[in-house]
Design a protein around this motif. Sequence first.
Motif, PDB file in Angstrom:
ATOM      1  N   PRO A   1       0.851  -1.189   0.000  1.00 59.02           N
ATOM      2  CA  PRO A   1       0.000   0.000   0.000  1.00 59.02           C
ATOM      3  C   PRO A   1       0.895   1.250   0.000  1.00 59.02           C
ATOM      4  CG  PRO A   1      -0.763  -1.580   1.635  1.00 59.02           C
ATOM      5  CD  PRO A   1       0.561  -2.077   1.126  1.00 59.02           C
ATOM      6  N   GLU A   2       0.523   2.245  -0.782  1.00 56.76           N
ATOM      7  CA  GLU A   2       1.364   3.433  -0.934  1.00 56.76           C
ATOM      8  C   GLU A   2       1.713   4.096   0.384  1.00 56.76           C
ATOM      9  OE1 GLU A   2      -0.050   6.204  -3.836  1.00 56.76           O
ATOM     10  OE2 GLU A   2      -0.113   4.688  -5.408  1.00 56.76           O
ATOM     11  N   ILE A   3       0.834   4.030   1.345  1.00 60.06           N
ATOM     12  CA  ILE A   3       1.082   4.675   2.635  1.00 60.06           C
ATOM     13  C   ILE A   3       2.324   4.109   3.317  1.00 60.06           C
ATOM     14  CG2 ILE A   3      -0.421   3.151   3.987  1.00 60.06           C
ATOM     15  CD1 ILE A   3      -0.179   6.942   4.466  1.00 60.06           C
ATOM     16  N   LEU A   4       2.659   2.844   3.041  1.00 61.01           N
ATOM     17  CA  LEU A   4       3.834   2.247   3.676  1.00 61.01           C
ATOM     18  C   LEU A   4       5.136   2.892   3.215  1.00 61.01           C
ATOM     19  CD1 LEU A   4       2.966  -1.556   3.981  1.00 61.01           C
ATOM     20  CD2 LEU A   4       2.824   0.251   5.715  1.00 61.01           C
ATOM     21  N   ASP A   5       5.107   3.611   2.091  1.00 59.99           N
ATOM     22  CA  ASP A   5       6.298   4.350   1.661  1.00 59.99           C
ATOM     23  C   ASP A   5       6.744   5.335   2.743  1.00 59.99           C
ATOM     24  OD1 ASP A   5       6.262   3.039  -0.755  1.00 59.99           O
ATOM     25  OD2 ASP A   5       5.430   4.733  -1.885  1.00 59.99           O
ATOM     26  N   LEU A   6       5.787   5.862   3.489  1.00 64.90           N
ATOM     27  CA  LEU A   6       6.112   6.818   4.550  1.00 64.90           C
ATOM     28  C   LEU A   6       6.840   6.168   5.714  1.00 64.90           C
ATOM     29  CD1 LEU A   6       2.754   8.804   4.653  1.00 64.90           C
ATOM     30  CD2 LEU A   6       4.903   9.488   3.556  1.00 64.90           C
ATOM     31  N   TYR A   7       6.693   4.861   5.868  1.00 62.83           N
ATOM     32  CA  TYR A   7       7.295   4.137   6.985  1.00 62.83           C
ATOM     33  C   TYR A   7       8.627   3.492   6.612  1.00 62.83           C
ATOM     34  CZ  TYR A   7       2.680   4.570   9.103  1.00 62.83           C
ATOM     35  OH  TYR A   7       1.506   5.063   9.620  1.00 62.83           O
ATOM     36  N   GLU A   8       8.891   3.350   5.331  1.00 58.73           N
ATOM     37  CA  GLU A   8      10.092   2.634   4.892  1.00 58.73           C
ATOM     38  C   GLU A   8      11.353   3.457   5.168  1.00 58.73           C
ATOM     39  OE1 GLU A   8      11.859   0.359   0.952  1.00 58.73           O
ATOM     40  OE2 GLU A   8       9.804   1.124   0.925  1.00 58.73           O
ATOM     41  N   PHE A   9      12.390   2.763   5.638  1.00 55.40           N
ATOM     42  CA  PHE A   9      13.682   3.411   5.853  1.00 55.40           C
ATOM     43  C   PHE A   9      14.787   2.408   5.555  1.00 55.40           C
ATOM     44  CE2 PHE A   9      13.086   1.236   9.841  1.00 55.40           C
ATOM     45  CZ  PHE A   9      14.363   0.960  10.328  1.00 55.40           C
ATOM     46  N   GLY A  10      15.975   2.919   5.379  1.00 60.19           N
ATOM     47  CA  GLY A  10      17.134   2.072   5.118  1.00 60.19           C
ATOM     48  C   GLY A  10      18.047   2.046   6.329  1.00 60.19           C
ATOM     49  N   PRO A  11      18.200   0.905   6.970  1.00 58.76           N
ATOM     50  CA  PRO A  11      19.092   0.816   8.130  1.00 58.76           C
ATOM     51  C   PRO A  11      20.554   0.811   7.682  1.00 58.76           C
ATOM     52  CG  PRO A  11      18.294  -1.344   7.563  1.00 58.76           C
ATOM     53  CD  PRO A  11      17.596  -0.378   6.641  1.00 58.76           C
ATOM     54  N   SER A  12      21.435   0.947   8.632  1.00 60.24           N
ATOM     55  CA  SER A  12      22.861   0.887   8.303  1.00 60.24           C
ATOM     56  C   SER A  12      23.205  -0.505   7.775  1.00 60.24           C
ATOM     57  CB  SER A  12      23.702   1.186   9.546  1.00 60.24           C
ATOM     58  OG  SER A  12      23.602   0.114  10.474  1.00 60.24           O
TER      59      SER A  12
END
Length: 133
Positions: A113-124
């Motif tokens: 769902p497009e809203i999950l783009d707001l939650y996505e991050f890249g860890p180290s």
Amino acid sequence: MSRRKVQAADRAAPRCTVTVCRGCCCGTAKIPGVDHAAQLVTLKAELGSVAQIRGVNCLDACEQANVIVVQPSPAGRAAGGRPVWLGLVNDPEATGDIVTWVRAGGPGLAEPPEILDLYEFGPSRRVRRGIED
């Protein structure tokens, strides 16, 4: 087929893995106003038949608490899916969006769902290696 063999076959079925951080900050009172126990219960109840749900001590991404990592199934990985790190998953609606996505196939097999783009991050890289290997 015995119950034990059925359970073993269910566990062996290729499926996504949903890793839920529940350690240092995630899943604790450090993140107020969140029913942490209900979040994990919801994920297990809604996805237990289609994904492996793992609670882990700490994913070392505390600034993003609560953290959930959705790893693709073997078929999803073959289709190009990679683990997706989601942070600040602190409301039931975000948990519901994760459930919807994983039920549809998860990374590589279904668009989130497009809203999950707001939650996505890249860890180290160091943190990412610890969970993805």
